[in-house]
Write a protein that holds these residues in place. Structure first.
Motif, PDB file in Angstrom:
ATOM      1  N   ILE A 202      -3.321 -10.621   1.003  1.00  0.00           N
ATOM      2  CA  ILE A 202      -2.444 -10.671  -0.170  1.00  0.00           C
ATOM      3  C   ILE A 202      -2.729 -12.021  -0.808  1.00  0.00           C
ATOM      4  CG2 ILE A 202      -0.074 -10.691  -1.029  1.00  0.00           C
ATOM      5  CD1 ILE A 202       0.732  -8.897   1.247  1.00  0.00           C
ATOM      6  N   SER A 203      -3.483 -11.972  -1.878  1.00  0.00           N
ATOM      7  CA  SER A 203      -4.008 -13.198  -2.470  1.00  0.00           C
ATOM      8  C   SER A 203      -2.985 -13.883  -3.368  1.00  0.00           C
ATOM      9  CB  SER A 203      -5.271 -12.886  -3.272  1.00  0.00           C
ATOM     10  OG  SER A 203      -4.947 -12.108  -4.408  1.00  0.00           O
ATOM     11  N   GLU A 204      -3.341 -15.053  -3.844  1.00  0.00           N
ATOM     12  CA  GLU A 204      -2.460 -15.858  -4.686  1.00  0.00           C
ATOM     13  C   GLU A 204      -2.032 -15.108  -5.931  1.00  0.00           C
ATOM     14  OE1 GLU A 204      -2.419 -20.306  -6.780  1.00  0.00           O
ATOM     15  OE2 GLU A 204      -4.252 -19.504  -5.857  1.00  0.00           O
ATOM     16  N   SER A 205      -2.922 -14.296  -6.493  1.00  0.00           N
ATOM     17  CA  SER A 205      -2.626 -13.602  -7.747  1.00  0.00           C
ATOM     18  C   SER A 205      -1.923 -12.256  -7.561  1.00  0.00           C
ATOM     19  CB  SER A 205      -3.921 -13.386  -8.540  1.00  0.00           C
ATOM     20  OG  SER A 205      -4.836 -12.603  -7.783  1.00  0.00           O
ATOM     21  N   ASP A 206      -1.762 -11.802  -6.335  1.00  0.00           N
ATOM     22  CA  ASP A 206      -1.149 -10.493  -6.080  1.00  0.00           C
ATOM     23  C   ASP A 206       0.364 -10.537  -6.262  1.00  0.00           C
ATOM     24  OD1 ASP A 206      -3.489  -9.120  -5.511  1.00  0.00           O
ATOM     25  OD2 ASP A 206      -3.427  -9.621  -3.374  1.00  0.00           O
ATOM     26  N   ASP A 207       0.934  -9.362  -6.577  1.00  0.00           N
ATOM     27  CA  ASP A 207       2.382  -9.168  -6.555  1.00  0.00           C
ATOM     28  C   ASP A 207       2.759  -8.844  -5.108  1.00  0.00           C
ATOM     29  OD1 ASP A 207       4.860  -7.617  -6.452  1.00  0.00           O
ATOM     30  OD2 ASP A 207       4.818  -7.636  -8.627  1.00  0.00           O
ATOM     31  N   PHE A 208       3.510  -9.727  -4.457  1.00  0.00           N
ATOM     32  CA  PHE A 208       3.767  -9.568  -3.028  1.00  0.00           C
ATOM     33  C   PHE A 208       4.463  -8.252  -2.718  1.00  0.00           C
ATOM     34  CE2 PHE A 208       6.150  -9.976   0.888  1.00  0.00           C
ATOM     35  CZ  PHE A 208       5.209 -10.533   1.753  1.00  0.00           C
ATOM     36  N   ARG A 209       5.517  -7.919  -3.471  1.00  0.00           N
ATOM     37  CA  ARG A 209       6.268  -6.688  -3.182  1.00  0.00           C
ATOM     38  C   ARG A 209       5.360  -5.469  -3.276  1.00  0.00           C
ATOM     39  NH1 ARG A 209      11.907  -7.382  -3.413  1.00  0.00           N
ATOM     40  NH2 ARG A 209      12.610  -9.316  -4.401  1.00  0.00           N
ATOM     41  N   LYS A 210       4.582  -5.403  -4.340  1.00  0.00           N
ATOM     42  CA  LYS A 210       3.690  -4.255  -4.532  1.00  0.00           C
ATOM     43  C   LYS A 210       2.635  -4.206  -3.439  1.00  0.00           C
ATOM     44  CE  LYS A 210       0.758  -2.046  -8.013  1.00  0.00           C
ATOM     45  NZ  LYS A 210       0.216  -2.149  -9.388  1.00  0.00           N
ATOM     46  N   ALA A 211       2.058  -5.359  -3.122  1.00  0.00           N
ATOM     47  CA  ALA A 211       1.028  -5.394  -2.081  1.00  0.00           C
ATOM     48  C   ALA A 211       1.608  -5.009  -0.720  1.00  0.00           C
ATOM     49  CB  ALA A 211       0.411  -6.796  -2.025  1.00  0.00           C
ATOM     50  N   PHE A 212       2.825  -5.472  -0.428  1.00  0.00           N
ATOM     51  CA  PHE A 212       3.482  -5.137   0.834  1.00  0.00           C
ATOM     52  C   PHE A 212       3.649  -3.614   0.959  1.00  0.00           C
ATOM     53  CE2 PHE A 212       7.246  -4.346   3.441  1.00  0.00           C
ATOM     54  CZ  PHE A 212       7.026  -5.162   4.536  1.00  0.00           C
ATOM     55  N   THR A 213       4.079  -2.987  -0.124  1.00  0.00           N
ATOM     56  CA  THR A 213       4.255  -1.531  -0.122  1.00  0.00           C
ATOM     57  C   THR A 213       2.931  -0.823   0.112  1.00  0.00           C
ATOM     58  OG1 THR A 213       6.143  -1.690  -1.617  1.00  0.00           O
ATOM     59  CG2 THR A 213       5.039   0.442  -1.486  1.00  0.00           C
ATOM     60  N   GLU A 214       1.886  -1.269  -0.549  1.00  0.00           N
ATOM     61  CA  GLU A 214       0.584  -0.616  -0.418  1.00  0.00           C
ATOM     62  C   GLU A 214       0.013  -0.782   0.986  1.00  0.00           C
ATOM     63  OE1 GLU A 214      -0.847   1.414  -2.665  1.00  0.00           O
ATOM     64  OE2 GLU A 214       1.063   1.118  -3.739  1.00  0.00           O
ATOM     65  N   VAL A 215       0.178  -1.958   1.556  1.00  0.00           N
ATOM     66  CA  VAL A 215      -0.312  -2.195   2.919  1.00  0.00           C
ATOM     67  C   VAL A 215       0.340  -1.233   3.901  1.00  0.00           C
ATOM     68  CG1 VAL A 215      -0.193  -3.823   4.853  1.00  0.00           C
ATOM     69  CG2 VAL A 215      -1.004  -4.595   2.622  1.00  0.00           C
ATOM     70  N   ASN A 216       1.634  -0.987   3.707  1.00  0.00           N
ATOM     71  CA  ASN A 216       2.351  -0.124   4.652  1.00  0.00           C
ATOM     72  C   ASN A 216       2.029   1.353   4.492  1.00  0.00           C
ATOM     73  OD1 ASN A 216       4.276  -1.744   6.431  1.00  0.00           O
ATOM     74  ND2 ASN A 216       4.604  -2.666   4.415  1.00  0.00           N
ATOM     75  N   LYS A 217       1.232   1.687   3.493  1.00  0.00           N
ATOM     76  CA  LYS A 217       0.755   3.061   3.338  1.00  0.00           C
ATOM     77  C   LYS A 217      -0.568   3.286   4.066  1.00  0.00           C
ATOM     78  CE  LYS A 217       2.810   3.787  -1.256  1.00  0.00           C
ATOM     79  NZ  LYS A 217       2.505   4.025  -2.702  1.00  0.00           N
ATOM     80  N   LEU A 218      -1.238   2.201   4.465  1.00  0.00           N
ATOM     81  CA  LEU A 218      -2.549   2.313   5.098  1.00  0.00           C
ATOM     82  C   LEU A 218      -2.448   2.978   6.467  1.00  0.00           C
ATOM     83  CD1 LEU A 218      -4.000  -1.225   4.260  1.00  0.00           C
ATOM     84  CD2 LEU A 218      -4.453   0.932   3.076  1.00  0.00           C
TER      85      LEU A 218
END
Length: 434
Positions: A130-146
């Motif tokens: 989850i990089s500096e430019s990412d939206d944390f909430r959105k990235a967190f949700t996407e990671v949990n779909k993996l």
């Protein structure tokens, strides 16, 4: 002139029909509504949180009311309590070494349903950033779909959000099952990759009991079910405000449970119905909808004709007196059928005016809607303005008893076509439900 007379007579007949219908609803009266909701929202229920004596006391009270109403247990049950087990996972320890450097525990958290995690080589998990430019909430949700075990390297820019999530998960989580699925471990680090890593985590897992309370009026069509429901749990004891720490949950959702129990009394007085009617008080809505999820697994969803879920009907709606709204109105024609049955009465039903609040997915109807059931929630709360929602101020004194009694009568009238077997709503498109 003749046409005017006929129109006037027709209008009078329609109004008289609505008034006559209301007369038949005398079994739904304000004193009884008041007694039920006062009891459910009293201080001695302690806010009806899951896994607490107050929650169990509420379940006992609802069960005793079903006994008085002379309902039968739900299909497959021996009494009114539908008890099941879930699990509470509490993080114990977590350690991680990335590229030979050990991270402190406060820079780590895991999301898992395993008692332990032990990753000792790169093949045990895939690295995601989850990089500096990412939206944390959105990235967190996407990671949990993996669909893979994942080590997530979070840029330090997200430290504030990372800590908020870590604190939340440190309080534990409720699980329906343990020991399956995929784990995610989040590490706050300046690294963008890790050529080698080890991760160890230990969690405490306790099995806990939850109880739905349900009763039935068996109909002539025994395997066609109409469900009236609400959730009886609330959020329990909170931080004191002016010396009051009990979140009584009068509107949320003692009002819906009271409505459901009153509808049970109403329909019981009408004798054997065409379709079987199920009356259910769900557990654990506030912590993930586990009660409705368990209930949905006990029946064939194709045999559930409709679900009238009732939540927060103790205060007038934005549409004025004697009005309510239906979440997910456009997803089936149940709302239109209800509107048709209310014509000629003083009651009205409207589409949900708060689509931005996502209310269709925030109550127990969503579980059955995902299975194709025309399952919707009836509500009247002005959710965008309500100041007592999830606070210690959600108390009986804040409610409007004449309005609430009217809402119960409106639901009785609006549901009669489905209960009688004369109307069958269209199914919800499962592919369009998240």
């Amino acid at each position: 002139m003749t046409k005017v007379k006929i129109t006037a007579l027709a209008l009078a007949a329609l109004c008289w029909g609505g008034m006559a219908q209301a007369q038949k609803l005398k079994g739904i009266d304000e004193p009884e509504v008041t007694r039920l909701i006062r009891t459910l929202s009293a201080d001695d229920m302690q806010g009806r949180a899951s896994f607490t004596p107050g929650g169990e006391k509420a379940a006992d009270f609802i069960s005793s009311e079903f006994e008085k109403t002379k309902l039968k247990p739900l299909p497959g049950e021996v009494d009114f309590k539908q008890t099941f087990k879930i699990y509470h996972l509490t993080p114990s320890t977590i350690k991680a070494t990335l590229n030979g450097e050990t991270l402190p525990a406060d820079k780590l958290f895991a999301r898992t349903n395993y008692q332990s995690i032990n990753w000792t080589q790169a093949g045990d998990a895939e690295i995601v950033t989850i990089s500096e430019s990412d939206d944390f909430r959105k990235a967190f949700t996407e990671v949990n779909k993996l669909e893979k075990n994942t080590l997530v390297l979070v840029h330090p820019k997200h430290e504030k959000m990372f800590e908020a999530y870590r604190q939340h998960l440190s309080r534990g989580s409720v699980l329906k099952e343990t020991g399956n699925g995929y784990s995610r471990v989040f590490a706050l680090t300046g690294l963008s990759t890790a050529s080698d890593f080890t991760v160890e985590a230990e969690n405490k897992i306790d099995g806990k009991k939850l109880t739905n309370v349900g009763g039935m009026i068996e109909g002539k069509r025994k395997s066609e079910f109409v469900v009236f429901s609400g959730h009886y749990d609330h959020i329990g004891i909170q931080k004191p405000i002016d010396g009051d720490s009990i979140a009584n949950g009068a509107d949320d959702d003692a009002s819906g449970i009271t409505a459901m129990m009153m509808l049970a009394k109403h329909y019981k007085k009408h004798g054997k119905s065409e379709r079987s009617i199920l009356f259910v008080a769900f557990a654990a809505e506030e912590i993930g909808g586990y009660g409705s999820r368990h209930f949905s697994e006990q029946l064939n969803p194709d045999e559930i004709v409709a679900m009238f879920n009732i939540e927060m009907v103790g205060k007038p709606s934005k549409f004025g007196p004697n009005s309510a709204y239906l979440t997910g109105f456009e997803r089936s024609d149940l709302g239109k059928l209800m509107q048709h049955n209310l014509q000629g009465t003083t009651y009205s039903l409207h589409p949900d005016p708060y689509p931005e609040q996502n209310l269709f997915y925030r109550s127990d109807n969503a579980t059955l809607a995902r299975l194709g059931v025309p399952a919707h929630t009836i509500s009247s709360v002005q959710i965008d303005k309500d100041k007592t929602y999830h606070t210690v101020n959600d108390e009986f004194e804040m409610l409007d008893m004449p309005h609430m009694t009217s809402m119960i009568k409106a639901i009785a009238i609006a549901s009669k076509g489905v209960v009688s077997g004369k109307e069958t709503p269209t199914r919800v498109d499962k592919s369009q439900v998240q």
